[in-house]
Design a protein around this motif. Structure first.
Motif, PDB file in Angstrom:
ATOM      1  N   ARG A 131      51.360  46.205  40.375  1.00 45.31           N
ATOM      2  CA  ARG A 131      51.857  45.741  41.665  1.00 45.31           C
ATOM      3  C   ARG A 131      50.809  44.887  42.383  1.00 45.31           C
ATOM      4  O   ARG A 131      51.134  43.926  43.052  1.00 45.31           O
ATOM      5  N   LEU A 132      49.536  45.226  42.222  1.00 48.97           N
ATOM      6  CA  LEU A 132      48.466  44.448  42.868  1.00 48.97           C
ATOM      7  C   LEU A 132      48.097  43.215  42.039  1.00 48.97           C
ATOM      8  O   LEU A 132      47.148  42.514  42.366  1.00 48.97           O
ATOM      9  N   GLN A 133      48.821  42.980  40.964  1.00 48.20           N
ATOM     10  CA  GLN A 133      48.564  41.841  40.066  1.00 48.20           C
ATOM     11  C   GLN A 133      47.144  41.877  39.516  1.00 48.20           C
ATOM     12  O   GLN A 133      46.527  40.848  39.292  1.00 48.20           O
ATOM     13  N   LEU A 134      46.616  43.090  39.322  1.00 50.16           N
ATOM     14  CA  LEU A 134      45.281  43.213  38.735  1.00 50.16           C
ATOM     15  C   LEU A 134      45.339  43.117  37.217  1.00 50.16           C
ATOM     16  O   LEU A 134      44.310  43.138  36.552  1.00 50.16           O
ATOM     17  N   THR A 135      46.559  43.002  36.686  1.00 51.33           N
ATOM     18  CA  THR A 135      46.706  42.873  35.240  1.00 51.33           C
ATOM     19  C   THR A 135      46.804  41.404  34.835  1.00 51.33           C
ATOM     20  O   THR A 135      46.907  41.083  33.667  1.00 51.33           O
ATOM     21  N   GLY A 136      46.776  40.528  35.847  1.00 51.68           N
ATOM     22  CA  GLY A 136      46.759  39.091  35.565  1.00 51.68           C
ATOM     23  C   GLY A 136      46.070  38.409  36.733  1.00 51.68           C
ATOM     24  O   GLY A 136      46.633  37.520  37.363  1.00 51.68           O
ATOM     25  N   VAL A 137      44.826  38.849  36.978  1.00 46.03           N
ATOM     26  CA  VAL A 137      44.098  38.433  38.184  1.00 46.03           C
ATOM     27  C   VAL A 137      44.093  36.922  38.365  1.00 46.03           C
ATOM     28  O   VAL A 137      44.436  36.402  39.426  1.00 46.03           O
ATOM     29  N   TYR A 138      43.701  36.204  37.276  1.00 47.93           N
ATOM     30  CA  TYR A 138      43.428  34.769  37.432  1.00 47.93           C
ATOM     31  C   TYR A 138      44.699  33.943  37.600  1.00 47.93           C
ATOM     32  O   TYR A 138      44.641  32.769  37.917  1.00 47.93           O
TER      33      TYR A 138
END
Lengths: 270, 456
Positions: free
Chosen positions: B60-67
């Motif tokens: 949900r925090l988009q930490l799995t596709g940061v860039y």
């Protein structure tokens, strides 16, 4: 003469040079620093010969695996130190820079580093290898020197607060650290980021892939950008500057070393 | 009105602060570090297996596709706005100073600076002015003068471009960001799998490529030396030209680049070499080359059929035969020997385990079949990409490198002088400024003063 003999000679000369410089640092006799410089220069000459021999034997650039690039980084650090010493008279830093160099050479010589000459995989067969890796490592060598002078700054500042008068003074170390970063930063930008992008575009078809090594180069670059902006625009000096420079070198070290062993990615060579 | 302009000026003030730049750089560093610690671009089940209940939060925090996340892009765009406002707000003052500098200055103001000094010379102002011109000209300073009856002013400068080094670097960063966005939005990347003799259209490129030959070269001591795809570029049905594509040597054509990206074997259509034997007759040996689904004739009106082939044999769930991968790790073929409507033999033949005649049942079979060799057609994988942002990246790289050079190694130097007549002598007051590298400039400044003093 084979490469490993000459390499060993360089290693011994560096140890002797470090001993002289450290003796100078604690005893303040100019002759000792001079002897340190002569020995370091002799070590650098032997080390250069080892790199040339390696290049001739392998037929490719002397930085295509961990052993080779560690050796090259050590070589560049000695060269960077000698340049900075000639310009800014920082003989007191010599011993500590050489200790870093000795650690690098010892790591390169350790049995865990394969030293065999292996033929180049297709991705590394490019003249960009020469430019990208050598300029990046030379930039990082200047960061290594700035790391040492920044650590020395932290210590000198503490002594000054206690009313002692260290030599070189903390102000002198602060200035030298900045000047050294000012040499390393453009080199690192050119070699690590710009030439890296050019080569990636040629070999992988994309100038930027958010590969861990790329990201950590960017992090290193950001840390030194922070160093420059806090210093030049906001007037930070001294302790805070020194800490950023130390963190910057640690980031560079992680980019170069940690990423290979701790994170997986495209840069699986060195 | 004041409300609105207040809002605008507050925004501009916010965006022009270097503190904001510092905060943004620190946030970008932290985000980048996080992106290398949390694996990027996995599938949701993979995250669930690794992180358990945390995986939902990470996604949900988009930490799995940061860039590629919106918040990372927002940070970059905010930094770009910050750089733009910072640079522009400083640039106009710098520009005026560089192009239309004021010459008038009070001698006292000059002496207040760190690099300053004064000289008294005998003779009229005009003579001193000539000496100043000579000395500064010799050191390659460009000069402007304003000669008045009571006082004369000289402004001498060199390496004025050095003032703009940092601006050039900042411009380069903005162009990089623009290039990156352009690459992401307008770039394309496709992978073409090609067997020898086959062709494929490069998507949206208006030309085809046909693979003539794919070759893997090895070093004498082992290890890959080169992968080479020899391709013909076909335009409007006609062969245009032939080129070799290797790693590090892509083919560039019509804005597209074709890279040697990989290779593999097509296990859907391998050629199998099968040896058929009769346990009852040691002299009986028939060798046949057969593809899956095809038949080959055997003596006495029998025929050999390959019902199925798997490159990596495994008994999966529900006791069904599956292939674990597309690599030939455990190649196996389900073969049958038939005569008319009767099946005389049916069983799996394993290339790795020739004696393992598993699968058939009943009494001692009339035949045994060995899988001796498998030849799968090899294919090359070419990456066809178009990246309109790349040119901006190279332009930006030039800006950044040139800017860094100017900023660090081309320090602007400026010397202002005021010449006044005093009791038949000339009093020269001078003050200097530099953008960087103070010590060598101080040295030059003192040399200039002392040679003005001497050159009477």
């Amino acid at each position: 003469m084979n490469e490993s003999t000459v390499f060993l000679a360089a290693f011994i000369l560096y140890i002797l040079a470090a001993a002289c410089y450290l003796a100078y640092h604690f005893g303040r006799q100019a002759g000792r620093a001079r002897a340190g410089l002569v020995l370091a220069a002799a070590g650098l000459t032997a080390h250069s010969a080892a790199l040339v021999l390696r290049t001739v034997q392998s037929g490719h650039a002397p930085f295509t695996n961990m052993y080779e690039s560690l050796s090259f980084l050590a070589w560049a650090s000695v060269a960077a130190y000698i340049v900075m010493e000639r310009r800014f008279r920082i003989q007191a830093a010599g011993g500590y820079v050489l200790l870093v160099v000795i650690a690098l050479v010892a790591l390169a010589s350790s049995p865990v580093m394969p030293k065999d000459i292996t033929p180049l995989v297709p991705a590394l067969q490019s003249y960009w290898l020469w430019l990208h890796v050598s300029i990046t490592l030379i930039g990082e060598a200047f960061f290594a020197v700035a790391f040492v002078t920044s650590l020395m700054f932290v210590r000198a500042e503490r002594l000054e607060r206690l009313g002692r008068k260290p030599s070189p003074s903390s102000a002198a170390l602060d200035a030298v650290s900045y000047r050294t970063v000012a040499v390393g930063f453009p080199l690192f930008t050119l070699g690590g980021l710009v030439l890296g992008m050019v080569w990636a575009f040629k070999a992988w078809g994309s100038y930027w892939s958010w590969d861990p090594k790329e990201v950590w180069s960017l992090i290193t670059w950001f840390v030194f950008a922070l160093y420059l902006h806090t210093r030049l625009v906001m007037g930070w000096k001294g302790r805070r500057s020194a800490i950023i420079a130390i963190l910057g070198f640690l980031a560079a070290l992680f980019t170069y070393f940690g990423v290979n062993y701790l994170l997986a990615g495209l840069h699986s060579y060195a | 009105m004041s409300d609105r302009s207040g809002w605008v000026s507050r925004t501009i003030k916010f965006l022009s602060s270097v503190r904001l730049a510092i905060v943004l750089i620190i946030l970008l560093i932290l985000a980048s570090v996080v992106g290398t610690l949390i694996p990027q671009g996995w599938t949701p089940p993979e995250y669930a297996a690794r992180f358990g209940r945390m995986s939902g939060v990470l996604m949900r925090l988009q930490l799995t596709g940061v860039y590629h996340s919106l918040w990372f892009l927002a940070l970059l765009l905010l930094l770009a706005a910050n750089i733009t406002v910072c640079t522009l707000s400083r640039l106009s003052a710098k520009w005026t100073k560089a192009v239309k500098p004021g010459l008038d200055i009070e001698p006292a103001a000059l002496l207040a600076g760190k690099t300053s000094g004064s000289v008294k010379k005998p003779g009229p102002v005009a003579d001193s002015l000539a000496a100043v011109r000579r000395e500064l000209g010799r050191r390659r300073y460009r000069q402007r003068e304003s000669v008045r009856p009571d006082r004369s002013f000289v402004l001498a400068r060199k390496r004025t471009l050095g003032y703009f080094g940092s601006d050039l670097v900042h411009l380069g960063l903005l162009v990089i960001l623009a290039g990156g966005i352009l690459s992401a939005r307008a770039g394309s990347r496709e992978y073409l799998k090609l067997e020898e003799g086959r062709s494929a259209a490069v998507p949206a490129a208006g030309f085809d490529v046909r693979l003539e030959r794919f070759q893997t070269e090895l070093y004498p001591q082992g290890g890959i030396k080169a992968w080479t795809s020899r391709v013909t570029v076909v335009e409007e049905g006609r062969d245009a030209f032939i080129r070799e594509i290797k790693v590090n040597h892509p083919l560039s054509h019509r804005g597209f680049r074709l890279y040697q990206s990989g290779y593999g074997w097509n296990w859907d259509q391998p050629v199998l070499e099968l040896w058929v034997k009769k346990p009852s007759d040691p002299a009986f040996l028939e060798k046949r080359l057969v593809r899956p689904g095809e038949k080959a004739a055997l003596p006495d009106g029998c025929e050999l059929c390959v019902e199925r082939f798997v490159p990596d044999f495994i008994i999966g769930r529900d006791r069904q035969v599956e292939s674990r991968s597309d690599e030939p790790r455990n190649p196996a073929a389900l073969v049958q020997v038939r005569k008319g409507p009767d099946t005389l033999f049916s069983g799996w033949a394993f290339a790795r385990y020739p004696d393992f005649g598993g699968g058939h049942s009943g009494p001692e079979p009339a035949f045994s079949v060995e899988l001796k060799d498998i030849q799968a057609p090899q294919y090359t994988i070419l990456e066809a990409s178009r990246d309109p942002g790349a040119r901006l990246i190279w332009l930006a790289s030039v800006f950044i490198c040139a800017g860094l050079f100017l900023a660090f190694y081309w320090p602007a130097r400026e010397i202002r002088l005021v010449l006044e007549a005093r009791h038949g002598k000339t009093e020269i007051t001078a003050g200097g400024m530099t953008s960087k590298s103070r010590e060598p400039f101080d040295l030059e400044f003192q040399e200039i003063l002392s040679s003005l003093r001497k050159g009477a």
